[in-house]
Design a protein around this motif. Structure first.
Motif, PDB file in Angstrom:
ATOM      1  N   ARG A  80     -18.661 -20.889 -10.807  1.00  0.00           N
ATOM      2  CA  ARG A  80     -17.906 -21.703 -10.496  1.00  0.00           C
ATOM      3  C   ARG A  80     -17.272 -22.331 -11.917  1.00  0.00           C
ATOM      4  N   HIS A  81     -15.996 -22.324 -12.026  1.00  0.00           N
ATOM      5  CA  HIS A  81     -15.358 -22.999 -13.451  1.00  0.00           C
ATOM      6  C   HIS A  81     -15.273 -24.314 -13.575  1.00  0.00           C
ATOM      7  N   SER A  82     -15.388 -25.119 -14.443  1.00  0.00           N
ATOM      8  CA  SER A  82     -15.050 -26.490 -14.352  1.00  0.00           C
ATOM      9  C   SER A  82     -13.759 -26.838 -14.222  1.00  0.00           C
ATOM     10  N   ASP A  83     -13.310 -27.935 -13.566  1.00  0.00           N
ATOM     11  CA  ASP A  83     -12.074 -28.281 -13.446  1.00  0.00           C
ATOM     12  C   ASP A  83     -11.647 -29.425 -14.458  1.00  0.00           C
ATOM     13  N   LEU A  84     -12.599 -29.571 -15.298  1.00  0.00           N
ATOM     14  CA  LEU A  84     -12.285 -30.836 -16.455  1.00  0.00           C
ATOM     15  C   LEU A  84     -11.551 -29.966 -17.464  1.00  0.00           C
ATOM     16  N   PRO A  85     -10.447 -30.794 -18.162  1.00  0.00           N
ATOM     17  CA  PRO A  85      -9.910 -30.424 -19.077  1.00  0.00           C
ATOM     18  C   PRO A  85     -10.729 -29.976 -20.483  1.00  0.00           C
ATOM     19  N   ALA A  86     -10.275 -28.981 -21.122  1.00  0.00           N
ATOM     20  CA  ALA A  86     -10.824 -28.495 -22.422  1.00  0.00           C
ATOM     21  C   ALA A  86     -10.913 -29.803 -23.439  1.00  0.00           C
ATOM     22  N   ASP A  87     -12.085 -29.720 -24.187  1.00  0.00           N
ATOM     23  CA  ASP A  87     -12.056 -30.779 -25.149  1.00  0.00           C
ATOM     24  C   ASP A  87     -10.979 -31.026 -25.959  1.00  0.00           C
ATOM     25  N   ASP A  88     -10.352 -32.175 -25.878  1.00  0.00           N
ATOM     26  CA  ASP A  88      -9.216 -32.545 -26.699  1.00  0.00           C
ATOM     27  C   ASP A  88      -8.994 -33.849 -27.057  1.00  0.00           C
ATOM     28  N   SER A  89      -8.184 -34.295 -27.721  1.00  0.00           N
ATOM     29  CA  SER A  89      -8.177 -35.756 -28.027  1.00  0.00           C
ATOM     30  C   SER A  89      -7.120 -36.314 -26.887  1.00  0.00           C
ATOM     31  N   LYS A  90      -6.432 -35.477 -26.013  1.00  0.00           N
ATOM     32  CA  LYS A  90      -5.295 -36.066 -25.044  1.00  0.00           C
ATOM     33  C   LYS A  90      -5.964 -36.602 -23.769  1.00  0.00           C
ATOM     34  N   SER A  91      -7.312 -36.277 -23.372  1.00  0.00           N
ATOM     35  CA  SER A  91      -7.953 -36.760 -22.200  1.00  0.00           C
ATOM     36  C   SER A  91      -9.355 -37.113 -22.490  1.00  0.00           C
ATOM     37  N   SER A  92      -9.952 -37.985 -21.582  1.00  0.00           N
ATOM     38  CA  SER A  92     -11.092 -38.248 -21.830  1.00  0.00           C
ATOM     39  C   SER A  92     -11.880 -38.064 -20.219  1.00  0.00           C
ATOM     40  N   VAL A  93     -13.194 -37.660 -20.522  1.00  0.00           N
ATOM     41  CA  VAL A  93     -13.872 -37.417 -19.133  1.00  0.00           C
ATOM     42  C   VAL A  93     -14.852 -38.532 -19.051  1.00  0.00           C
ATOM     43  N   HIS A  94     -14.544 -39.230 -18.018  1.00  0.00           N
ATOM     44  CA  HIS A  94     -15.484 -40.347 -17.428  1.00  0.00           C
ATOM     45  C   HIS A  94     -16.667 -40.183 -16.611  1.00  0.00           C
ATOM     46  N   ILE A  95     -16.564 -38.921 -15.713  1.00  0.00           N
ATOM     47  CA  ILE A  95     -17.770 -38.467 -14.897  1.00  0.00           C
ATOM     48  C   ILE A  95     -17.660 -36.962 -14.761  1.00  0.00           C
ATOM     49  N   ASN A  96     -18.957 -36.696 -15.098  1.00  0.00           N
ATOM     50  CA  ASN A  96     -19.027 -35.180 -15.051  1.00  0.00           C
ATOM     51  C   ASN A  96     -20.108 -34.668 -14.290  1.00  0.00           C
ATOM     52  N   GLU A  97     -20.205 -34.628 -12.797  1.00  0.00           N
ATOM     53  CA  GLU A  97     -21.452 -34.470 -12.099  1.00  0.00           C
ATOM     54  C   GLU A  97     -21.447 -33.118 -11.244  1.00  0.00           C
ATOM     55  N   ARG A  98     -20.086 -32.563 -11.093  1.00  0.00           N
ATOM     56  CA  ARG A  98     -20.077 -30.991 -10.419  1.00  0.00           C
ATOM     57  C   ARG A  98     -20.523 -29.914 -11.017  1.00  0.00           C
ATOM     58  N   PHE A  99     -21.247 -29.095 -10.210  1.00  0.00           N
ATOM     59  CA  PHE A  99     -21.804 -28.085 -10.836  1.00  0.00           C
ATOM     60  C   PHE A  99     -20.698 -27.028 -11.435  1.00  0.00           C
ATOM     61  N   ASP A 100     -20.939 -26.559 -12.605  1.00  0.00           N
ATOM     62  CA  ASP A 100     -20.024 -25.466 -13.120  1.00  0.00           C
ATOM     63  C   ASP A 100     -21.152 -24.519 -14.016  1.00  0.00           C
ATOM     64  N   GLY A 101     -20.585 -23.212 -13.946  1.00  0.00           N
ATOM     65  CA  GLY A 101     -21.522 -21.997 -14.337  1.00  0.00           C
ATOM     66  C   GLY A 101     -21.779 -20.968 -13.606  1.00  0.00           C
ATOM     67  N   HIS A 102     -22.629 -20.177 -13.945  1.00  0.00           N
ATOM     68  CA  HIS A 102     -23.434 -18.938 -12.929  1.00  0.00           C
ATOM     69  C   HIS A 102     -24.085 -19.631 -11.876  1.00  0.00           C
ATOM     70  N   PHE A 103     -24.294 -19.064 -11.002  1.00  0.00           N
ATOM     71  CA  PHE A 103     -25.234 -19.393 -10.128  1.00  0.00           C
ATOM     72  C   PHE A 103     -25.856 -18.221  -9.325  1.00  0.00           C
ATOM     73  N   ARG A 104     -27.015 -18.363  -8.737  1.00  0.00           N
ATOM     74  CA  ARG A 104     -27.730 -17.429  -7.982  1.00  0.00           C
ATOM     75  C   ARG A 104     -28.765 -17.946  -7.191  1.00  0.00           C
ATOM     76  N   ARG A 105     -28.749 -17.531  -5.870  1.00  0.00           N
ATOM     77  CA  ARG A 105     -29.835 -18.325  -5.015  1.00  0.00           C
ATOM     78  C   ARG A 105     -30.128 -17.331  -4.206  1.00  0.00           C
ATOM     79  N   ALA A 106     -31.481 -17.171  -3.750  1.00  0.00           N
ATOM     80  CA  ALA A 106     -32.212 -16.175  -3.287  1.00  0.00           C
ATOM     81  C   ALA A 106     -32.897 -16.624  -1.784  1.00  0.00           C
TER      82      ALA A 106
END
Lengths: 145, 129
Positions: A80-106
């Motif tokens: 799952r890819h993050s929906d947050l914008p890439a790190d730049d000076s134009k925006s600031s991230v206030h909350i980052n709780e949602r999962f992103d990255g590879h996942f695997r469950r068995a």
């Protein structure tokens, strides 16, 4: 934002507490661990003729989801890819709780399921996998004459 | 129960639902010059069971999980135990609550709340006399 109010060990401490409590849940532990707190969250249930698995995996393209059954273990993996914008000076991230990255469950399945008889669909962000049990394994009532 | 108690019954039903407990959906929030963008994970909530309310200073997101579960399914393991999501945010004065835009797809809610005109960043020209 509010995370900065707590030392990072606060959450580690919560996790430890939760694990401590789980220790008292039963005498045995699954070899694959409790698998709690993972992404996606899983609900598993069964009927006499099927096993039903619900994975709460919102915001995915179902085509990128990989569901396999191998030697009685069902695994669900993807990214799952993050929906947050890439790190730049134009925006600031206030909350980052949602999962992103590879996942695997068995999930280890019971012996009576039929890996050839599986359906999977994706609705409202939930993957629903239904695996039929073999007919021979279903309870049968034997008539007494 | 007596008919005269009808309203009372509904009220207590409402309280029962309230007391049931709610899940806190995880969110991502970021801000840029145009306003605030919020993403919330609400898996299992169909579009018609999602409510977004803006009252006074608070934005409330509520959703009810509705899964196509057959009646005879017996749960053996459940990580999602509750059937309702709820989360509230205070907005502050600089956001335009009249123009909240919402999209909901595959269990992910995207909200955009623009900044009110008076709060938009303005470049101030500095003239050298």
């Amino acid at each position: 934002m509010y995370r900065t109010l707590f030392p990072s060990t606060f959450f580690a401490e919560l996790d430890r507490l939760q694990r401590e409590m789980q220790r008292f849940a039963g005498p045995t532990t699954s070899i694959r661990g409790f698998g709690r707190n993972g992404f996606p969250a899983l609900n598993i249930g069964g009927t006499p003729d099927s096993v039903e698995i619900y994975a709460f995996a919102p915001g995915l393209d179902p085509k990128t989801l990989d569901v396999t059954i191998e030697r009685g273990v069902l695994s669900l993996s993807g990214e799952r890819h993050s929906d947050l914008p890439a790190d730049d000076s134009k925006s600031s991230v206030h909350i980052n709780e949602r999962f992103d990255g590879h996942f695997r469950r068995a999930v280890s399945l019971s012996d009576d399921v039929d890996p050839e008889n599986v359906t999977a669909d994706y609705n409202d962000g939930v993957v629903h996998i239904s695996i039929k049990r073999r007919a021979s394994a279903q309870p049968r009532r034997i008539e007494i004459h | 129960m007596a008919n005269s108690n009808d309203t009372k019954i509904t009220k207590s039903d409402e309280t029962a639902r309230y007391d049931e407990g709610r899940m806190l959906p995880p969110v991502d929030v970021f801000e840029d010059a145009s306003g605030i963008t919020l993403y919330a994970d609400l898996p299992g909530v169909p579009k018609d069971k999602l409510t977004i309310r803006v009252e006074a200073d608070a934005l409330t997101i509520e959703g009810e999980v509705s899964l196509p579960v057959a009646a005879n399914v017996e749960a053996s393991h459940a990580e999602v135990n509750l059937s309702r999501y709820q989360r509230a945010f205070s907005l502050g004065q600089e956001l335009d609550r009249e123009k909240v835009a919402a999209e909901f797809k595959n269990g992910v809610l995207k909200l955009h709340i623009p900044k009110a005109e008076h709060a938009k960043p303005r470049k101030v020209e500095v003239r050298v006399a």
